[in-house]
Design a protein around this motif. Sequence first.
Motif, PDB file in Angstrom:
ATOM      1  N   THR A  97     -10.010 -10.038   1.012  1.00 26.42           N
ATOM      2  CA  THR A  97     -10.032  -9.112   2.136  1.00 26.42           C
ATOM      3  C   THR A  97     -10.498  -9.771   3.437  1.00 26.42           C
ATOM      4  O   THR A  97     -10.715  -9.092   4.427  1.00 26.42           O
ATOM      5  CB  THR A  97     -10.922  -7.891   1.819  1.00 26.42           C
ATOM      6  N   TRP A  99      -9.539 -12.014   6.581  1.00 28.09           N
ATOM      7  CA  TRP A  99      -8.352 -12.381   7.334  1.00 28.09           C
ATOM      8  C   TRP A  99      -8.726 -13.370   8.414  1.00 28.09           C
ATOM      9  O   TRP A  99      -9.903 -13.569   8.707  1.00 28.09           O
ATOM     10  CB  TRP A  99      -7.724 -11.141   7.954  1.00 28.09           C
ATOM     11  N   HIS A 126      -4.524  -4.005  13.076  1.00 28.94           N
ATOM     12  CA  HIS A 126      -3.548  -4.340  12.031  1.00 28.94           C
ATOM     13  C   HIS A 126      -4.264  -4.778  10.745  1.00 28.94           C
ATOM     14  O   HIS A 126      -3.930  -4.319   9.648  1.00 28.94           O
ATOM     15  CB  HIS A 126      -2.614  -5.443  12.534  1.00 28.94           C
ATOM     16  N   ARG A 129      -5.958  -1.760   9.035  1.00 31.60           N
ATOM     17  CA  ARG A 129      -4.955  -0.900   8.366  1.00 31.60           C
ATOM     18  C   ARG A 129      -4.474  -1.505   7.055  1.00 31.60           C
ATOM     19  O   ARG A 129      -4.016  -0.796   6.176  1.00 31.60           O
ATOM     20  CB  ARG A 129      -3.745  -0.680   9.285  1.00 31.60           C
ATOM     21  N   ASN A 130      -4.563  -2.816   6.949  1.00 30.68           N
ATOM     22  CA  ASN A 130      -4.089  -3.501   5.748  1.00 30.68           C
ATOM     23  C   ASN A 130      -5.208  -3.928   4.811  1.00 30.68           C
ATOM     24  O   ASN A 130      -5.023  -4.797   3.965  1.00 30.68           O
ATOM     25  CB  ASN A 130      -3.214  -4.686   6.156  1.00 30.68           C
TER      26      ASN A 130
END
Length: 187
Positions: A97, A99, A126, A129-130
């Motif tokens: 998780t 990024w 973004h 949301r992912n």
Amino acid sequence: MTPERWDDLERLFGPERGANSGCWCMYWRVKKPEWDKLGKAGRKRTMRALVAAGAVPGIIAYEGEVPVAWCAIAPRAATPRFNTSRVAKPVGDVSATDWAITCFYIAPTHRHKHLMSALVDAALKHARRNGARAVEGCPIEPKRRLMWGEGFVGIASVFRGAAFEEVAKRSETRTLMRRDLKRGRGD
């Protein structure tokens, strides 16, 4: 960045130029031997295949219908070269998780218009949301006026403005920064 937007990315990067010297934003996504082997045309094909397979390797900013800027944002797991970089490698284990924002490209006609800040904010949304838990970047800390292309990793003051915090400083000019998405500015 979805398959339907490939023509926009190609338009922004230049069909032959590939953004910065034929990178096609693959520099952090492949290790050096593969980078060298692919060459400019291979990097373009690899990015196109990645997008066609459903990966979303970044976001595009538009002015009306015209693509004007790019920000690479993806799970750290998709950026092996970033993860092993002396200055950008993570502190501790890389979570699925976690990024990273690894690259920016802003059309020459749209530079100096604060697009990098808008791209960072959009990239954070973004990622959240992912399912991202945190986003990291390793922007440059300018000590002088930047030369062409040096700011492709982002500017540290922009990251600080988006509530990123320094987690490691392994270079005089590059700072590993992190934004925890569990708290903060309501985005």
